[in-house]
Design a protein around this motif. Sequence first.
Motif, PDB file in Angstrom:
ATOM      1  N   VAL A   1       0.870  -1.168   0.000  1.00 25.49           N
ATOM      2  CA  VAL A   1       0.000   0.000   0.000  1.00 25.49           C
ATOM      3  C   VAL A   1       0.914   1.226   0.000  1.00 25.49           C
ATOM      4  O   VAL A   1       1.811   1.339   0.834  1.00 25.49           O
ATOM      5  N   VAL A   2       0.707   2.129  -0.946  1.00 26.20           N
ATOM      6  CA  VAL A   2       1.663   3.214  -1.150  1.00 26.20           C
ATOM      7  C   VAL A   2       1.832   4.079   0.113  1.00 26.20           C
ATOM      8  O   VAL A   2       2.952   4.493   0.436  1.00 26.20           O
ATOM      9  N   TYR A   3       0.737   4.312   0.844  1.00 26.09           N
ATOM     10  CA  TYR A   3       0.865   5.146   2.049  1.00 26.09           C
ATOM     11  C   TYR A   3       1.659   4.428   3.140  1.00 26.09           C
ATOM     12  O   TYR A   3       2.309   5.069   3.959  1.00 26.09           O
ATOM     13  N   ASP A   4       1.588   3.084   3.147  1.00 24.04           N
ATOM     14  CA  ASP A   4       2.378   2.317   4.123  1.00 24.04           C
ATOM     15  C   ASP A   4       3.866   2.484   3.842  1.00 24.04           C
ATOM     16  O   ASP A   4       4.654   2.685   4.763  1.00 24.04           O
ATOM     17  N   MET A   5       4.252   2.390   2.549  1.00 23.67           N
ATOM     18  CA  MET A   5       5.697   2.445   2.254  1.00 23.67           C
ATOM     19  C   MET A   5       6.236   3.875   2.271  1.00 23.67           C
ATOM     20  O   MET A   5       7.425   4.097   2.095  1.00 23.67           O
ATOM     21  N   LEU A   6       5.335   4.832   2.528  1.00 24.23           N
ATOM     22  CA  LEU A   6       5.778   6.217   2.753  1.00 24.23           C
ATOM     23  C   LEU A   6       5.637   6.584   4.239  1.00 24.23           C
ATOM     24  O   LEU A   6       5.866   7.733   4.618  1.00 24.23           O
TER      25      LEU A   6
ATOM     26  N   PRO B   1       2.676  -2.816  10.003  1.00 21.05           N
ATOM     27  CA  PRO B   1       2.825  -4.272   9.944  1.00 21.05           C
ATOM     28  C   PRO B   1       4.279  -4.666   9.654  1.00 21.05           C
ATOM     29  O   PRO B   1       5.016  -3.900   9.026  1.00 21.05           O
ATOM     30  N   ARG B   2       4.654  -5.867  10.088  1.00 18.98           N
ATOM     31  CA  ARG B   2       6.025  -6.360   9.934  1.00 18.98           C
ATOM     32  C   ARG B   2       6.503  -6.319   8.477  1.00 18.98           C
ATOM     33  O   ARG B   2       7.669  -6.080   8.188  1.00 18.98           O
ATOM     34  N   PHE B   3       5.589  -6.585   7.534  1.00 17.27           N
ATOM     35  CA  PHE B   3       6.012  -6.729   6.135  1.00 17.27           C
ATOM     36  C   PHE B   3       6.216  -5.386   5.422  1.00 17.27           C
ATOM     37  O   PHE B   3       6.601  -5.349   4.256  1.00 17.27           O
ATOM     38  N   VAL B   4       5.960  -4.289   6.123  1.00 20.27           N
ATOM     39  CA  VAL B   4       6.080  -2.964   5.489  1.00 20.27           C
ATOM     40  C   VAL B   4       7.437  -2.350   5.786  1.00 20.27           C
ATOM     41  O   VAL B   4       7.915  -2.413   6.914  1.00 20.27           O
ATOM     42  N   LYS B   5       8.046  -1.745   4.765  1.00 23.27           N
ATOM     43  CA  LYS B   5       9.232  -0.924   4.987  1.00 23.27           C
ATOM     44  C   LYS B   5       8.879   0.517   4.620  1.00 23.27           C
ATOM     45  O   LYS B   5       8.252   0.756   3.584  1.00 23.27           O
ATOM     46  N   ASP B   6       9.276   1.447   5.466  1.00 26.00           N
ATOM     47  CA  ASP B   6       9.089   2.873   5.175  1.00 26.00           C
ATOM     48  C   ASP B   6      10.305   3.338   4.364  1.00 26.00           C
ATOM     49  O   ASP B   6      11.411   3.445   4.893  1.00 26.00           O
ATOM     50  N   PHE B   7      10.091   3.599   3.075  1.00 28.05           N
ATOM     51  CA  PHE B   7      11.195   3.977   2.176  1.00 28.05           C
ATOM     52  C   PHE B   7      11.477   5.482   2.194  1.00 28.05           C
ATOM     53  O   PHE B   7      12.449   5.930   1.584  1.00 28.05           O
ATOM     54  N   LEU B   8      10.624   6.268   2.873  1.00 27.25           N
ATOM     55  CA  LEU B   8      10.749   7.733   2.772  1.00 27.25           C
ATOM     56  C   LEU B   8      11.972   8.325   3.499  1.00 27.25           C
ATOM     57  O   LEU B   8      12.685   9.139   2.892  1.00 27.25           O
ATOM     58  N   PRO B   9      12.258   7.933   4.746  1.00 25.18           N
ATOM     59  CA  PRO B   9      13.341   8.620   5.460  1.00 25.18           C
ATOM     60  C   PRO B   9      14.677   8.571   4.718  1.00 25.18           C
ATOM     61  O   PRO B   9      15.355   9.590   4.594  1.00 25.18           O
ATOM     62  N   GLU B  10      15.034   7.394   4.195  1.00 25.08           N
ATOM     63  CA  GLU B  10      16.318   7.262   3.500  1.00 25.08           C
ATOM     64  C   GLU B  10      16.319   7.995   2.164  1.00 25.08           C
ATOM     65  O   GLU B  10      17.309   8.596   1.759  1.00 25.08           O
ATOM     66  N   ALA B  11      15.158   7.947   1.474  1.00 23.39           N
ATOM     67  CA  ALA B  11      15.100   8.496   0.111  1.00 23.39           C
ATOM     68  C   ALA B  11      14.928  10.021   0.123  1.00 23.39           C
ATOM     69  O   ALA B  11      15.445  10.710  -0.767  1.00 23.39           O
TER      70      ALA B  11
ATOM     71  N   SER C   1      12.372  12.028  -0.487  1.00 25.01           N
ATOM     72  CA  SER C   1      11.202  12.611  -1.157  1.00 25.01           C
ATOM     73  C   SER C   1      10.294  11.474  -1.616  1.00 25.01           C
ATOM     74  O   SER C   1      10.744  10.314  -1.717  1.00 25.01           O
ATOM     75  N   ILE C   2       9.045  11.809  -1.917  1.00 21.25           N
ATOM     76  CA  ILE C   2       8.100  10.752  -2.340  1.00 21.25           C
ATOM     77  C   ILE C   2       8.556  10.100  -3.655  1.00 21.25           C
ATOM     78  O   ILE C   2       8.655   8.872  -3.724  1.00 21.25           O
ATOM     79  N   PRO C   3       8.903  10.877  -4.709  1.00 20.71           N
ATOM     80  CA  PRO C   3       9.352  10.212  -5.945  1.00 20.71           C
ATOM     81  C   PRO C   3      10.589   9.346  -5.714  1.00 20.71           C
ATOM     82  O   PRO C   3      10.681   8.236  -6.254  1.00 20.71           O
ATOM     83  N   ALA C   4      11.532   9.824  -4.890  1.00 25.73           N
ATOM     84  CA  ALA C   4      12.754   9.038  -4.637  1.00 25.73           C
ATOM     85  C   ALA C   4      12.430   7.762  -3.851  1.00 25.73           C
ATOM     86  O   ALA C   4      13.031   6.704  -4.089  1.00 25.73           O
ATOM     87  N   ALA C   5      11.464   7.848  -2.925  1.00 31.58           N
ATOM     88  CA  ALA C   5      11.085   6.668  -2.133  1.00 31.58           C
ATOM     89  C   ALA C   5      10.445   5.605  -3.029  1.00 31.58           C
ATOM     90  O   ALA C   5      10.716   4.412  -2.903  1.00 31.58           O
ATOM     91  N   ILE C   6       9.613   6.051  -3.976  1.00 33.94           N
ATOM     92  CA  ILE C   6       8.949   5.089  -4.878  1.00 33.94           C
ATOM     93  C   ILE C   6      10.001   4.449  -5.785  1.00 33.94           C
ATOM     94  O   ILE C   6       9.989   3.230  -6.007  1.00 33.94           O
TER      95      ILE C   6
END
Length: 265
Positions: A215-220, A228-238, A240-245
């Motif tokens: 779910v896009v909001y989960d991975m941001l 949930p355990r299976f979700v990684k938040d890609f935003l802090p490292e990336a 910005s939203i485009p970079a996280a995606i």
Amino acid sequence: MSRKTIATLVQMKKEGEKITMLTSYDASFTRVLEAAGVDSILVGDSLGMVIQGEESTLPVSVDDMVYHTRCVARGRREALLIADMPFMSYSTPDQALHTASRLMKDGGAHMVKLEGGATQLETVRQLTMNGIPVCAHLGLQPQSVHKLGGYRVQGKDEETAREIKEDAMALEAAGAQMLVLECVPKMLAAEISRILTIPVIGIGAGVDCDGQVLVVYDMLGISSGRRPRFVKDFLPEAGSIPAAISAYVQAVKERRFPTEEHSFQ
Ligand code: KIV
């Protein structure tokens, strides 16, 4: 421009290229997903929780799904567009035909997704016989949350694992052209992905599925509640939203996501 079809995704499975999928509910996010090269976009009924603020996906209506699918279709360029059939909108094959036809004709979806195994075989046959591509959904089925007693990992014991495997094979035989496997042990998901010829897309199902969805909001990191355990938040490292995606797409393609920490044994 090269539009992605189900045949494209089947070919990717054959060649061992991981398939990327994310949810989207509007045109702007869809454009960002397209720019990052996401292969397939799911208008999930998760919109009930992340857009509408409901406690589950159950209140989502067909009109809601058609509206959001139409919004996403306007931003889509190349990705395969899949729309969820909401709770109680496919209780009979005839009702499923009606719902799917609205999602495709009014919403612009290329494929519809439904939850369930053995009980949905007749519906899957009816839809595919009428030219409607079907993505099945096994393992944790959020529309059955009250029956399941919560959002729990499925297929942990031998009997339920066998049931999921048999359902997966029966759904493929009935004509399903894709399968989402949610929250199942990674070994079970690996075996099902090996046995089936259709693409198997995992969410909380380990790295050996043919592709991954979140779910896009989960991975941001912007969904409410416990992550949930299976979700990684890609935003802090990336940053910005485009970079996280883009980071998610790269991580899935290079098998760096999901790791053990996002999987179930
Ligand atoms: O509704 C949804 O977003 C889904 C995904 C979690 C697979 O079904």
